[in-house]
Write a protein that holds these residues in place. Structure first.
Motif, PDB file in Angstrom:
ATOM      1  N   SER A 169     -27.257  31.416   9.347  1.00  0.00           N
ATOM      2  CA  SER A 169     -26.265  31.897   8.386  1.00  0.00           C
ATOM      3  C   SER A 169     -24.868  32.052   8.980  1.00  0.00           C
ATOM      4  N   SER A 170     -24.720  31.888  10.295  1.00  0.00           N
ATOM      5  CA  SER A 170     -23.393  31.895  10.920  1.00  0.00           C
ATOM      6  C   SER A 170     -23.503  31.215  12.272  1.00  0.00           C
ATOM      7  N   GLY A 171     -22.351  30.865  12.819  1.00  0.00           N
ATOM      8  CA  GLY A 171     -22.338  30.249  14.149  1.00  0.00           C
ATOM      9  C   GLY A 171     -22.849  31.209  15.201  1.00  0.00           C
ATOM     10  N   ILE A 172     -22.432  32.475  15.100  1.00  0.00           N
ATOM     11  CA  ILE A 172     -22.849  33.430  16.139  1.00  0.00           C
ATOM     12  C   ILE A 172     -24.353  33.726  16.020  1.00  0.00           C
ATOM     13  N   ALA A 173     -24.914  33.650  14.830  1.00  0.00           N
ATOM     14  CA  ALA A 173     -26.375  33.830  14.692  1.00  0.00           C
ATOM     15  C   ALA A 173     -27.093  32.700  15.419  1.00  0.00           C
ATOM     16  N   ALA A 174     -26.549  31.485  15.328  1.00  0.00           N
ATOM     17  CA  ALA A 174     -27.155  30.337  16.029  1.00  0.00           C
ATOM     18  C   ALA A 174     -27.028  30.516  17.540  1.00  0.00           C
ATOM     19  N   ILE A 175     -25.854  30.952  17.989  1.00  0.00           N
ATOM     20  CA  ILE A 175     -25.636  31.156  19.432  1.00  0.00           C
ATOM     21  C   ILE A 175     -26.592  32.238  19.947  1.00  0.00           C
ATOM     22  N   ALA A 176     -26.644  33.371  19.231  1.00  0.00           N
ATOM     23  CA  ALA A 176     -27.475  34.499  19.682  1.00  0.00           C
ATOM     24  C   ALA A 176     -28.941  34.093  19.739  1.00  0.00           C
TER      25      ALA A 176
ATOM     26  N   PRO B 254     -15.649  32.717  26.644  1.00  0.00           N
ATOM     27  CA  PRO B 254     -16.109  31.942  25.484  1.00  0.00           C
ATOM     28  C   PRO B 254     -15.593  32.630  24.217  1.00  0.00           C
ATOM     29  N   TYR B 255     -15.895  32.085  23.072  1.00  0.00           N
ATOM     30  CA  TYR B 255     -15.547  32.689  21.780  1.00  0.00           C
ATOM     31  C   TYR B 255     -15.901  34.192  21.798  1.00  0.00           C
ATOM     32  N   HIS B 256     -15.063  35.008  21.193  1.00  0.00           N
ATOM     33  CA  HIS B 256     -15.121  36.465  21.337  1.00  0.00           C
ATOM     34  C   HIS B 256     -16.522  37.078  21.207  1.00  0.00           C
TER      35      HIS B 256
ATOM     36  N   ILE C  64     -24.713  24.708  25.088  1.00  0.00           N
ATOM     37  CA  ILE C  64     -23.257  24.571  24.895  1.00  0.00           C
ATOM     38  C   ILE C  64     -22.873  24.867  23.449  1.00  0.00           C
ATOM     39  N   ASP C  65     -21.776  25.585  23.283  1.00  0.00           N
ATOM     40  CA  ASP C  65     -21.133  25.711  21.975  1.00  0.00           C
ATOM     41  C   ASP C  65     -20.211  24.492  21.844  1.00  0.00           C
ATOM     42  N   ASN C  66     -20.587  23.576  20.960  1.00  0.00           N
ATOM     43  CA  ASN C  66     -19.855  22.304  20.815  1.00  0.00           C
ATOM     44  C   ASN C  66     -18.940  22.315  19.591  1.00  0.00           C
ATOM     45  N   SER C  67     -18.698  23.520  19.043  1.00  0.00           N
ATOM     46  CA  SER C  67     -17.952  23.607  17.776  1.00  0.00           C
ATOM     47  C   SER C  67     -16.563  22.978  17.864  1.00  0.00           C
ATOM     48  N   PHE C  68     -15.842  23.223  18.967  1.00  0.00           N
ATOM     49  CA  PHE C  68     -14.465  22.743  19.060  1.00  0.00           C
ATOM     50  C   PHE C  68     -14.383  21.225  19.006  1.00  0.00           C
ATOM     51  N   ALA C  69     -15.322  20.548  19.684  1.00  0.00           N
ATOM     52  CA  ALA C  69     -15.249  19.081  19.742  1.00  0.00           C
ATOM     53  C   ALA C  69     -15.817  18.440  18.486  1.00  0.00           C
TER      54      ALA C  69
ATOM     55  N   HIS D 125     -23.460  24.888  17.011  1.00  0.00           N
ATOM     56  CA  HIS D 125     -22.200  24.718  16.283  1.00  0.00           C
ATOM     57  C   HIS D 125     -21.983  25.890  15.347  1.00  0.00           C
ATOM     58  N   SER D 126     -20.733  26.287  15.210  1.00  0.00           N
ATOM     59  CA  SER D 126     -20.359  27.090  14.065  1.00  0.00           C
ATOM     60  C   SER D 126     -20.037  26.066  12.970  1.00  0.00           C
ATOM     61  N   CYS D 127     -20.938  25.919  11.996  1.00  0.00           N
ATOM     62  CA  CYS D 127     -20.714  24.951  10.900  1.00  0.00           C
ATOM     63  C   CYS D 127     -19.586  25.428   9.992  1.00  0.00           C
ATOM     64  N   THR D 128     -19.285  26.738  10.083  1.00  0.00           N
ATOM     65  CA  THR D 128     -18.186  27.337   9.327  1.00  0.00           C
ATOM     66  C   THR D 128     -16.895  26.539   9.516  1.00  0.00           C
ATOM     67  N   LYS D 129     -16.775  25.872  10.676  1.00  0.00           N
ATOM     68  CA  LYS D 129     -15.525  25.213  11.046  1.00  0.00           C
ATOM     69  C   LYS D 129     -15.485  23.788  10.472  1.00  0.00           C
ATOM     70  N   TYR D 130     -15.640  22.779  11.345  1.00  0.00           N
ATOM     71  CA  TYR D 130     -15.451  21.403  10.894  1.00  0.00           C
ATOM     72  C   TYR D 130     -16.535  20.919   9.924  1.00  0.00           C
TER      73      TYR D 130
ATOM     74  N   VAL E 143     -17.344  28.583   3.445  1.00  0.00           N
ATOM     75  CA  VAL E 143     -18.779  28.799   3.663  1.00  0.00           C
ATOM     76  C   VAL E 143     -19.011  29.073   5.145  1.00  0.00           C
ATOM     77  N   MET E 144     -20.026  29.883   5.434  1.00  0.00           N
ATOM     78  CA  MET E 144     -20.344  30.226   6.825  1.00  0.00           C
ATOM     79  C   MET E 144     -21.740  29.762   7.192  1.00  0.00           C
ATOM     80  N   GLY E 145     -21.885  29.256   8.410  1.00  0.00           N
ATOM     81  CA  GLY E 145     -23.210  28.843   8.882  1.00  0.00           C
ATOM     82  C   GLY E 145     -23.155  28.367  10.313  1.00  0.00           C
TER      83      GLY E 145
ATOM     84  N   SER F 134     -10.517  31.869  12.770  1.00  0.00           N
ATOM     85  CA  SER F 134     -11.203  30.631  12.411  1.00  0.00           C
ATOM     86  C   SER F 134     -10.297  29.399  12.510  1.00  0.00           C
ATOM     87  N   TRP F 135     -10.825  28.250  12.104  1.00  0.00           N
ATOM     88  CA  TRP F 135     -10.157  26.945  12.162  1.00  0.00           C
ATOM     89  C   TRP F 135     -11.153  25.942  11.594  1.00  0.00           C
ATOM     90  N   GLY F 136     -10.722  24.685  11.463  1.00  0.00           N
ATOM     91  CA  GLY F 136     -11.642  23.625  11.025  1.00  0.00           C
ATOM     92  C   GLY F 136     -11.587  23.332   9.539  1.00  0.00           C
TER      93      GLY F 136
HETATM   94  C1  PLP Z   1     -15.898  28.376  19.292  1.00  0.00           C
HETATM   95  C2  PLP Z   1     -16.581  29.228  18.282  1.00  0.00           C
HETATM   96  N1  PLP Z   1     -17.918  29.332  18.332  1.00  0.00           N
HETATM   97  C3  PLP Z   1     -18.589  30.107  17.446  1.00  0.00           C
HETATM   98  C4  PLP Z   1     -17.935  30.827  16.483  1.00  0.00           C
HETATM   99  C5  PLP Z   1     -18.736  31.699  15.554  1.00  0.00           C
HETATM  100  O1  PLP Z   1     -18.939  31.094  14.356  1.00  0.00           O
HETATM  101  P1  PLP Z   1     -19.184  31.927  12.992  1.00  0.00           P
HETATM  102  O2  PLP Z   1     -17.900  32.582  12.666  1.00  0.00           O
HETATM  103  O3  PLP Z   1     -19.637  30.871  12.057  1.00  0.00           O
HETATM  104  O4  PLP Z   1     -20.243  32.940  13.296  1.00  0.00           O
HETATM  105  C6  PLP Z   1     -16.549  30.735  16.375  1.00  0.00           C
HETATM  106  C7  PLP Z   1     -15.843  31.486  15.306  1.00  0.00           C
HETATM  107  O5  PLP Z   1     -14.656  31.599  15.274  1.00  0.00           O
HETATM  108  C8  PLP Z   1     -15.848  29.930  17.309  1.00  0.00           C
HETATM  109  O6  PLP Z   1     -14.513  29.826  17.279  1.00  0.00           O
END
Ligand code: PLP
Length: 385
Positions: A80-87, A106-108, A178-183, A200-205, A212-214, A333-335
């Motif tokens: 449901s969010s990028g950080i949920a996937a990372i965690a 890394p991302y906050h 790896i968090d590959n969201s930026f690339a 990936h934070s799908c919320t972005k690109y 939408v967040m994921g 955010s961004w993307g």
């Molecule tokens: C690089 C990066 N990874 C992960 C996240 C977390 O994604 P989400 O906001 O979808 O939880 C962010 C959010 O800004 C991010 O910038």
């Protein structure tokens, strides 16, 4: 597998839903079974079957198949969010008493997971300078289980050498995430370089429209199924079918959006780089960047993000520049479609506040607007300092 096939066809069984071009949103929490035998069989194969949507859901599956294919992975799991996937990915690799080596800054909320959350459960974390493979090597201990990467990383866009970190991890029997969201999954393929799990934070690109967040984790089927049966099912941060549908829609235009933001960012950077009020542009695709060769080696193109250091003497001057921008929105955010800035100055509570990032750093995201329109906005805002 061809990119056009993945985006337009893979995972979609149109003959099952009237040949509709857009897939249905299967908005159901539950899936009925006809016999006890079927119920028993499906419960034994819960990672594969449709039983309950805090597990598998057919609309979410379409997205997962596409994301796995984009990353060249066997399997993927949507959150449901990028950080949920990372965690979930990070937690799946550690137990009390283990040690993690993470890239610094890394991302906050990934930083918070590493420095504040994991230590509460007896997991020790070392944060290292990711630009130097030696710092990963020196931080590894006998109980190190995981090396965590984010490349390019948030705000400063420094790179880690993905191939070298993957080799090091294998030598020490560690997993790499790896968090590959930026690339984006189009511009960097970490699994091909030996990394084990990509998030990936799908919320972005992937979403691309800031509505939408994921998140998603991609990797080998065995690793993903393990996450499914533990962190995914017990923590429950699953993606809703409607949000999965929005991501599928976002994916349809991902290549054209990425092409546009990459070209526009380069045009905006060319303007900023020569501007007397800009001290430096932080962007690994500049020929003058110390990691330019590595950027070309492990990424196929830039994205829309970079940072600048303003030639500003005070926080007030930085604020004046940022507040003067009329078309770059100021936001996290961004993307998405809209260009953004995130001034580090906003994290300074006072002139005395000490941050690890300089007060004159402004992160940019270039979206889908006409780059000349954006440059005009920068011109008028820079003239205010
Ligand atoms: C690089 C990066 N990874 C992960 C996240 C977390 O994604 P989400 O906001 O979808 O939880 C962010 C959010 O800004 C991010 O910038």
């Amino acid at each position: 597998m061809e990119l056009s096939y993945i985006i337009n066809e893979l995972g979609e069984e149109r003959e099952h839903y009237f040949n509709a071009v857009a897939p249905p949103v299967i908005q159901s929490s539950n899936f009925a079974l006809r016999t006890v035998a079927e119920f028993r069989r499906k419960m034994q194969r819960e990672t594969e079957e449709y039983l309950y949507s805090r597990g598998n859901n057919p609309t979410v599956t379409i997205l997962e198949k596409k994301m796995a294919a984009l990353e060249g992975a066997e399997h993927a799991l949507a959150f449901s969010s990028g950080i949920a996937a990372i965690a979930a990915a990070v937690l799946s690799q550690v137990n009390a008493g283990d040690h993690v080596v993470s890239v610094r800054h890394p991302y906050h909320w990934a930083d918070s997971l590493m420095r504040k959350f994991l230590p509460r459960f007896g997991v020790e974390v070392s944060m290292v300078d990711g630009t130097d493979i030696a710092s990963y090597r020196e931080a590894i201990k006998p109980n190190t289980k995981l090396l965590y990467l984010e490349s390019p990383n948030s705000f400063t866009f420094e790179l880690q050498d993905l191939g070298a970190v993957a080799v090091l991890a294998k030598e020490h029997n560690c997993t790499t995430i790896i968090d590959n969201s930026f690339a984006s999954p189009l511009h960097q393929h970490p699994l091909k370089l030996g990394i084990d799990l990509v998030v990936h934070s799908c919320t972005k690109y992937i979403g691309g429209h800031s509505d939408v967040m994921g998140g998603v984790v991609c990797g080998a089927r065995e690793m993903i199924n393990k996450i499914f049966m533990r962190e995914y099912m017990t923590l429950g941060a699953v993606l809703s079918p409607h949000d999965a549908w929005l991501f599928i829609r976002g994916l349809r235009t991902l290549p054209v959006r990425m092409e546009r933001v990459a070209a526009s960012a380069r045009q905006v950077i060319a303007y900023l780089e020569q501007h007397p009020k800009v001290e430096r542009v932080l962007f690994p695709f500049l020929a003058s960047h110390p990691q330019h060769d590595l950027a070309l080696q492990q990424m196929s193109n830039n994205s829309g993000q970079f940072s600048i250091l303003l030639k500003a003497k005070s926080l007030e001057e930085v604020e004046r520049f940022c507040d003067s921008l009329q078309h770059f929105l100021m936001a996290a955010s961004w993307g998405g479609h809209e260009s953004l800035i995130f001034p580090v100055a906003a994290t300074y509570a006072s002139e005395e506040h000490i941050s690890t990032l300089p007060f004159n750093l402004v992160r940019f995201y270039v979206g889908l607007e006409d780059p000349d329109y954006l440059i005009k906005d920068l011109e008028q805002a820079l003239s205010k300092i």
